[in-house]
Write a protein that holds these residues in place. Structure first.
Motif, PDB file in Angstrom:
ATOM      1  N   ARG A  25      11.902 -10.015  -2.777  1.00 27.27           N
ATOM      2  CA  ARG A  25      11.323 -10.101  -4.191  1.00 27.27           C
ATOM      3  C   ARG A  25       9.742 -10.546  -3.811  1.00 27.27           C
ATOM      4  O   ARG A  25       9.266 -11.546  -4.681  1.00 27.27           O
ATOM      5  CB  ARG A  25      12.058 -10.766  -5.114  1.00 27.27           C
ATOM      6  CG  ARG A  25      13.227  -9.963  -5.453  1.00 27.27           C
ATOM      7  CD  ARG A  25      13.990 -10.783  -6.503  1.00 27.27           C
ATOM      8  NE  ARG A  25      14.859 -11.942  -5.705  1.00 27.27           N
ATOM      9  CZ  ARG A  25      15.412 -12.861  -6.286  1.00 27.27           C
ATOM     10  NH1 ARG A  25      15.855 -12.722  -7.469  1.00 27.27           N
ATOM     11  NH2 ARG A  25      16.104 -13.737  -5.595  1.00 27.27           N
ATOM     12  N   ALA A  26       9.124  -9.999  -2.789  1.00 25.11           N
ATOM     13  CA  ALA A  26       7.984 -10.599  -2.432  1.00 25.11           C
ATOM     14  C   ALA A  26       6.983  -9.523  -1.851  1.00 25.11           C
ATOM     15  O   ALA A  26       6.713  -9.416  -0.661  1.00 25.11           O
ATOM     16  CB  ALA A  26       7.980 -11.866  -1.316  1.00 25.11           C
ATOM     17  N   PRO A  27       6.368  -8.681  -2.671  1.00 28.24           N
ATOM     18  CA  PRO A  27       5.679  -7.724  -2.294  1.00 28.24           C
ATOM     19  C   PRO A  27       4.076  -8.048  -1.293  1.00 28.24           C
ATOM     20  O   PRO A  27       3.711  -9.227  -2.120  1.00 28.24           O
ATOM     21  CB  PRO A  27       5.235  -6.900  -3.574  1.00 28.24           C
ATOM     22  CG  PRO A  27       5.469  -7.442  -4.724  1.00 28.24           C
ATOM     23  CD  PRO A  27       6.479  -8.658  -4.210  1.00 28.24           C
ATOM     24  N   GLY A  28       3.969  -7.393  -0.509  1.00 29.38           N
ATOM     25  CA  GLY A  28       2.644  -7.783   0.325  1.00 29.38           C
ATOM     26  C   GLY A  28       2.845  -9.030   1.271  1.00 29.38           C
ATOM     27  O   GLY A  28       1.881  -9.481   1.928  1.00 29.38           O
ATOM     28  N   MET A  29       4.110  -9.312   1.424  1.00 25.26           N
ATOM     29  CA  MET A  29       4.243 -10.678   2.175  1.00 25.26           C
ATOM     30  C   MET A  29       4.289  -9.882   3.888  1.00 25.26           C
ATOM     31  O   MET A  29       3.899 -10.848   4.579  1.00 25.26           O
ATOM     32  CB  MET A  29       5.609 -11.286   1.926  1.00 25.26           C
ATOM     33  CG  MET A  29       5.968 -12.324   2.916  1.00 25.26           C
ATOM     34  SD  MET A  29       7.662 -13.072   2.400  1.00 25.26           S
ATOM     35  CE  MET A  29       6.958 -14.450   1.498  1.00 25.26           C
ATOM     36  N   LEU A  30       4.585  -8.840   4.054  1.00 28.92           N
ATOM     37  CA  LEU A  30       4.821  -8.408   5.314  1.00 28.92           C
ATOM     38  C   LEU A  30       3.716  -7.368   5.434  1.00 28.92           C
ATOM     39  O   LEU A  30       3.877  -6.250   4.848  1.00 28.92           O
ATOM     40  CB  LEU A  30       6.186  -7.801   5.744  1.00 28.92           C
ATOM     41  CG  LEU A  30       7.302  -8.923   5.268  1.00 28.92           C
ATOM     42  CD1 LEU A  30       8.693  -8.250   5.457  1.00 28.92           C
ATOM     43  CD2 LEU A  30       7.194  -9.927   6.499  1.00 28.92           C
ATOM     44  N   LEU A  31       3.053  -7.617   6.605  1.00 28.34           N
ATOM     45  CA  LEU A  31       2.127  -6.489   6.924  1.00 28.34           C
ATOM     46  C   LEU A  31       2.259  -5.741   8.252  1.00 28.34           C
ATOM     47  O   LEU A  31       2.360  -6.608   9.354  1.00 28.34           O
ATOM     48  CB  LEU A  31       0.357  -7.083   6.956  1.00 28.34           C
ATOM     49  CG  LEU A  31       0.257  -8.006   5.713  1.00 28.34           C
ATOM     50  CD1 LEU A  31      -1.049  -8.850   5.957  1.00 28.34           C
ATOM     51  CD2 LEU A  31       0.038  -7.130   4.493  1.00 28.34           C
ATOM     52  N   LEU A  32       2.252  -4.471   8.332  1.00 26.88           N
ATOM     53  CA  LEU A  32       2.385  -3.566   9.528  1.00 26.88           C
ATOM     54  C   LEU A  32       1.212  -3.692  10.453  1.00 26.88           C
ATOM     55  O   LEU A  32       0.093  -3.327   9.900  1.00 26.88           O
ATOM     56  CB  LEU A  32       2.906  -2.095   9.196  1.00 26.88           C
ATOM     57  CG  LEU A  32       3.059  -1.455  10.403  1.00 26.88           C
ATOM     58  CD1 LEU A  32       3.985  -1.949  11.404  1.00 26.88           C
ATOM     59  CD2 LEU A  32       3.249   0.090   9.853  1.00 26.88           C
ATOM     60  N   GLN A  74       6.716   1.180   7.680  1.00 27.37           N
ATOM     61  CA  GLN A  74       6.379   0.652   6.399  1.00 27.37           C
ATOM     62  C   GLN A  74       7.350   0.776   5.368  1.00 27.37           C
ATOM     63  O   GLN A  74       7.513  -0.219   4.646  1.00 27.37           O
ATOM     64  CB  GLN A  74       4.976   1.610   6.034  1.00 27.37           C
ATOM     65  CG  GLN A  74       4.436   0.982   4.990  1.00 27.37           C
ATOM     66  CD  GLN A  74       3.540  -0.178   5.645  1.00 27.37           C
ATOM     67  OE1 GLN A  74       2.786  -0.622   6.112  1.00 27.37           O
ATOM     68  NE2 GLN A  74       4.112  -1.390   4.368  1.00 27.37           N
ATOM     69  N   ALA A  75       8.169   1.797   5.440  1.00 26.53           N
ATOM     70  CA  ALA A  75       9.221   1.893   4.434  1.00 26.53           C
ATOM     71  C   ALA A  75      10.415   0.676   4.737  1.00 26.53           C
ATOM     72  O   ALA A  75      10.791   0.163   3.615  1.00 26.53           O
ATOM     73  CB  ALA A  75      10.041   3.381   4.539  1.00 26.53           C
ATOM     74  N   THR A  76      10.509   0.722   5.773  1.00 26.54           N
ATOM     75  CA  THR A  76      11.399  -0.758   6.147  1.00 26.54           C
ATOM     76  C   THR A  76      11.033  -2.216   5.678  1.00 26.54           C
ATOM     77  O   THR A  76      11.515  -2.647   5.156  1.00 26.54           O
ATOM     78  CB  THR A  76      11.576  -0.606   7.786  1.00 26.54           C
ATOM     79  OG1 THR A  76      12.194   0.478   8.165  1.00 26.54           O
ATOM     80  CG2 THR A  76      12.542  -1.827   8.111  1.00 26.54           C
ATOM     81  N   LEU A  77       9.462  -2.111   5.928  1.00 27.51           N
ATOM     82  CA  LEU A  77       8.745  -3.551   5.345  1.00 27.51           C
ATOM     83  C   LEU A  77       8.953  -3.315   3.852  1.00 27.51           C
ATOM     84  O   LEU A  77       9.325  -4.370   3.423  1.00 27.51           O
ATOM     85  CB  LEU A  77       7.434  -3.398   5.822  1.00 27.51           C
ATOM     86  CG  LEU A  77       7.291  -3.892   7.258  1.00 27.51           C
ATOM     87  CD1 LEU A  77       5.882  -3.884   7.495  1.00 27.51           C
ATOM     88  CD2 LEU A  77       7.956  -5.178   7.707  1.00 27.51           C
ATOM     89  N   HIS A  78       8.717  -2.439   3.266  1.00 28.48           N
ATOM     90  CA  HIS A  78       9.090  -2.304   1.842  1.00 28.48           C
ATOM     91  C   HIS A  78      10.473  -2.669   1.189  1.00 28.48           C
ATOM     92  O   HIS A  78      10.447  -3.466   0.249  1.00 28.48           O
ATOM     93  CB  HIS A  78       8.575  -1.032   1.186  1.00 28.48           C
ATOM     94  CG  HIS A  78       7.064  -0.659   1.512  1.00 28.48           C
ATOM     95  ND1 HIS A  78       6.499   0.573   1.238  1.00 28.48           N
ATOM     96  CD2 HIS A  78       5.993  -1.474   1.297  1.00 28.48           C
ATOM     97  CE1 HIS A  78       5.097   0.316   1.323  1.00 28.48           C
ATOM     98  NE2 HIS A  78       4.864  -0.599   1.287  1.00 28.48           N
TER      99      HIS A  78
END
Length: 186
Positions: free
Chosen positions: A127-134, A116-120
């Motif tokens: 510059r796209a929060p919420g684009m990648l979901l674990l 999750q930290a890596t995805l953040h």
């Protein structure tokens, strides 16, 4: 951006925004940036699908932007009173991007926090929060080694499932290919 055309509906509200943009960022990210800017600056609420982006062709071969490829440079895990905080540091051409995640300090859950930290960190880069979901992290034993396998969903109209192995590197392995087209660096 080179050109913008705003189309209004019958009530005088913004219906569609047509943009001619440089090819150094993906049309999807340009649309997200425009939606955010219109909302923050003018209080205009649009959906990204209402922003149509065309990439401007580059005439000069030397203007080709290098392929985006994030590199893993650091990881820290702090455990205090049963809680864990994970920080992951990624690098792109000398720029550092940090992602954080926190949760219970349970060994099997720490892998999820690292992912999750890596995805953040990747979302900070994009510059796209919420684009990648674990979707999940598992650590099966293969031979004598534990190998982390990560599944990530790239959110959007056409969801795409990505996978990689070895937590931080697994997330990067899964996501680095689409990062190039998301940023417009091919």
């Amino acid at each position: 951006m080179s050109a913008v055309n705003v189309v209004l509906d019958e009530a005088g509200s913004v219906d569609t925004v047509h943009v001619l943009a440089r090819a150094d960022r993906s049309p999807k990210l340009v649309a997200i940036d425009i939606v955010a800017a219109l909302s923050a600056e003018f209080g205009i609420t649009l959906e990204p699908r209402q922003v149509r982006v065309a990439a401007q062709k580059q005439d000069d071969e030397s203007a080709v932007v290098p392929q985006a490829r994030l590199k893993f440079v650091g990881l820290s895990v702090s455990v205090v009173r049963g809680g864990a905080q994970v920080k992951v540091h990624l690098d792109d051409r000398g720029m550092m991007y940090e992602g954080e995640a926190s949760g219970p300090a349970v060994p099997r859950y720490v892998h999820q926090l690292v992912a999750q930290a890596t995805l953040h960190a990747i979302e900070v880069f994009l510059r796209a929060p919420g684009m990648l979901l674990l979707e999940g992290v598992t650590v099966p034993k293969i031979g004598d080694s534990d190998v982390a396998v990560v599944t990530v969903t790239l959110a959007g109209e056409e969801e795409e499932t990505l996978a990689g192995a070895s937590v931080v590197r697994a997330v990067l392995s899964a996501v680095n290919r689409p990062i190039s087209w998301l940023t417009g660096r091919r």
